[in-house]
Design an enzyme around this catalytic site. Structure first.
Site, PDB file in Angstrom:
ATOM      1  N   SER A   2       0.749  -1.354   0.311  1.00 49.01           N
ATOM      2  CA  SER A   2      -0.051   0.458   0.248  1.00 49.01           C
ATOM      3  C   SER A   2       0.860   1.158   0.033  1.00 49.01           C
ATOM      4  CB  SER A   2      -0.760   0.088   1.261  1.00 49.01           C
ATOM      5  OG  SER A   2      -1.519   1.416   1.168  1.00 49.01           O
ATOM      6  N   TYR A  18      -3.126  -1.017   9.873  1.00 43.39           N
ATOM      7  CA  TYR A  18      -2.131  -1.120   8.905  1.00 43.39           C
ATOM      8  C   TYR A  18      -1.537  -0.984   8.160  1.00 43.39           C
ATOM      9  CZ  TYR A  18      -4.042  -1.287   4.097  1.00 43.39           C
ATOM     10  OH  TYR A  18      -4.247  -1.519   2.185  1.00 43.39           O
TER      11      TYR A  18
HETATM   12  N1  LIG Z   1      -9.048  -1.815  -2.516  1.00 42.35           N
HETATM   13  C1  LIG Z   1      -7.456  -0.588  -2.604  1.00 42.35           C
HETATM   14  O1  LIG Z   1      -7.096   0.757  -2.379  1.00 42.35           O
HETATM   15  C2  LIG Z   1      -6.227  -1.109  -1.756  1.00 42.35           C
HETATM   16  C3  LIG Z   1      -5.396  -0.376  -1.800  1.00 42.35           C
HETATM   17  C4  LIG Z   1      -3.810  -0.184  -1.087  1.00 42.35           C
HETATM   18  C5  LIG Z   1      -3.596  -1.468  -1.109  1.00 42.35           C
HETATM   19  N2  LIG Z   1      -5.119  -2.198  -0.409  1.00 42.35           N
HETATM   20  C6  LIG Z   1      -4.753  -4.035  -0.794  1.00 42.35           C
HETATM   21  O2  LIG Z   1      -4.956  -4.719  -0.736  1.00 42.35           O
HETATM   22  C7  LIG Z   1      -5.363  -6.093  -1.256  1.00 42.35           C
HETATM   23  C8  LIG Z   1      -6.896  -6.876  -1.841  1.00 42.35           C
HETATM   24  O3  LIG Z   1      -7.468  -5.373  -1.054  1.00 42.35           O
HETATM   25  P1  LIG Z   1      -9.376  -5.027  -1.446  1.00 42.35           P
HETATM   26  O4  LIG Z   1      -9.650  -3.690  -1.541  1.00 42.35           O
HETATM   27  O5  LIG Z   1      -9.891  -6.592  -2.551  1.00 42.35           O
HETATM   28  O6  LIG Z   1      -9.792  -5.914  -0.077  1.00 42.35           O
HETATM   29  P2  LIG Z   1     -11.319  -6.814   0.221  1.00 42.35           P
HETATM   30  O7  LIG Z   1     -12.716  -6.525  -1.541  1.00 42.35           O
HETATM   31  O8  LIG Z   1     -11.740  -6.430   1.943  1.00 42.35           O
HETATM   32  O9  LIG Z   1     -10.384  -8.229   0.471  1.00 42.35           O
HETATM   33  C9  LIG Z   1      -9.992  -8.195   1.375  1.00 42.35           C
HETATM   34  C10 LIG Z   1     -10.061 -10.221   0.972  1.00 42.35           C
HETATM   35  O10 LIG Z   1      -8.871 -10.288   2.127  1.00 42.35           O
HETATM   36  C11 LIG Z   1     -10.131 -11.674   2.620  1.00 42.35           C
HETATM   37  N3  LIG Z   1      -9.504 -11.936   4.290  1.00 42.35           N
HETATM   38  C12 LIG Z   1      -9.721 -10.248   5.041  1.00 42.35           C
HETATM   39  N4  LIG Z   1      -9.038 -11.191   6.397  1.00 42.35           N
HETATM   40  C13 LIG Z   1      -9.571 -12.856   6.306  1.00 42.35           C
HETATM   41  C14 LIG Z   1      -8.226 -13.625   7.207  1.00 42.35           C
HETATM   42  N5  LIG Z   1      -8.190 -13.904   8.124  1.00 42.35           N
HETATM   43  N6  LIG Z   1      -8.462 -15.228   6.806  1.00 42.35           N
HETATM   44  C15 LIG Z   1      -8.690 -14.949   5.270  1.00 42.35           C
HETATM   45  N7  LIG Z   1      -9.463 -13.960   4.286  1.00 42.35           N
HETATM   46  C16 LIG Z   1      -9.192 -13.046   4.254  1.00 42.35           C
HETATM   47  C17 LIG Z   1     -11.023 -11.224   2.434  1.00 42.35           C
HETATM   48  O11 LIG Z   1     -12.210 -12.803   2.805  1.00 42.35           O
HETATM   49  P3  LIG Z   1     -13.643 -12.228   3.102  1.00 42.35           P
HETATM   50  O12 LIG Z   1     -14.159 -11.285   2.058  1.00 42.35           O
HETATM   51  O13 LIG Z   1     -14.296 -13.401   3.134  1.00 42.35           O
HETATM   52  O14 LIG Z   1     -13.493 -11.549   4.120  1.00 42.35           O
HETATM   53  C18 LIG Z   1     -11.495 -11.073   0.982  1.00 42.35           C
HETATM   54  O15 LIG Z   1     -11.139 -11.836   0.112  1.00 42.35           O
HETATM   55  C19 LIG Z   1      -5.276  -6.375   0.064  1.00 42.35           C
HETATM   56  O16 LIG Z   1      -3.936  -6.192   0.544  1.00 42.35           O
HETATM   57  C20 LIG Z   1      -5.129  -4.110   0.658  1.00 42.35           C
HETATM   58  O17 LIG Z   1      -4.516  -4.455   2.092  1.00 42.35           O
HETATM   59  C21 LIG Z   1      -5.598  -2.360  -1.144  1.00 42.35           C
END
Ligand SMILES: NC(=O)c1ccc[n+]([C@@H]2O[C@H](COP(=O)([O-])OP(=O)(O)OC[C@H]3O[C@@H](n4cnc5c(N)ncnc54)[C@H](OP(=O)(O)O)[C@@H]3O)[C@@H](O)[C@H]2O)c1
Length: 251
Positions: free
Chosen positions: A157, A170
């Protein structure tokens, strides 16, 4: 590589594991990798979401994925060793791992970070990835030896390179991931295993919406918009690229 155009068979014959494959960026990456020929191992904590990703892959006529329902908060080293052994038996190879699952936690002043939430975020965002990497590495190295290369991608991130007020645990967890990537990439130099991080940047997902509830999500890139970079780093065209942070949305 942000406008990389992948050949439809880029990942044919490859076996790729994606964590957090039931939602957001992980779901899109899993479907995209499958659409380019890979057999997927979908890891996540919500079985119904993984089944939905699997159904989307099946509908493409892509190789049928395997589902591993696992809560990264409670999983132990033995669980990860069990997954590694099962993958070795079933597939005999592991060409790529996308560590994508993550938790945002509560955005708050540093002094208000609660110990319990600190532990949960560090467990899910950092320790689970450390333990899973340790367990999977022998098979990943073997794959690189036998087939020429393999790719490990962690998800970072912007706040994992430059700390920001109120992003507490985070941000600190993402700094740890950047460090893990650099240590491992250096150790694996000349093994054929490349290790990198992707910083997706603001992307239209549930996590982003909970961090910025007042933002109009329609102004954000979608997970699909980021896939050229995710494909580039997973496929063999990125051979030799290692130890780097790739920013999916440079300013
Ligand atoms: N979106 C952004 O703007 C952004 C920016 C920078 C970095 N990121 C990074 O990108 C990655 C994906 O994020 P996203 O935006 O796609 O988030 P998201 O839509 O919230 O998806 C996160 C995923 O992680 C899974 N997860 C969370 N806790 C878990 C656990 N204890 N055991 C197993 N699975 C777990 C969730 O499962 P459930 O759905 O079943 O809860 C979900 O499938 C993350 O590492 C995030 O930090 C995102």
């Amino acid at each position: 590589m942000l406008d990389y155009q992948a050949h439809q068979t880029l990942l044919a014959g490859k076996v790729i594991l994606v964590t957090g494959a039931g939602d957001g960026i992980g779901r899109e990456a899993a479907i995209t990798y499958a659409a380019h020929g890979a057999t997927l191992i979908l890891v996540g904590r919500t079985q119904s979401k993984l089944e939905a990703t699997s159904a989307a892959i099946e509908a493409l006529g892509a190789p049928l994925p395997a589902i591993v329902t696992l809560d990264l908060h409670s999983a132990s080293a033995a669980d990860y060793q069990g997954i590694a052994a099962a993958l070795e038996r079933q597939f005999g190879r592991l060409d790529g791992v996308l560590f994508n699952a993550g938790l945002l936690g509560t955005l708050c002043p540093f002094e208000q970070i609660r110990e319990r939430e600190w532990d949960e975020l560090m467990q899910v965002n950092v320790k689970s990835e450390f333990l899973m990497t340790q367990a999977l590495l022998p098979l990943v190295r073997l794959t690189a030896r036998q087939h020429g290369d393999a790719s490990i991608i962690y998800t970072s991130s912007s706040v994992g390179r430059k700390g920001r007020a109120y992003w507490g645990t985070y941000a600190i967890s993402k700094f740890a991931i950047e460090g893990m990537m650099e240590v491992l990439a250096d150790e694996l130099e000349n093994t054929g295993v490349r290790v990198n991080t992707i910083n997706p940047g603001g992307t239209r997902t549930k996590m982003r919406a909970s961090a910025f509830p007042a933002e109009d999500p329609m102004n954000l890139k979608t997970p699909a918009d980021l896939m050229p970079l995710y494909l580039y780093l997973m496929g063999s065209d990125s051979r030799g690229q290692t130890g780097k942070t790739f920013v999916a949305q440079p300013k």
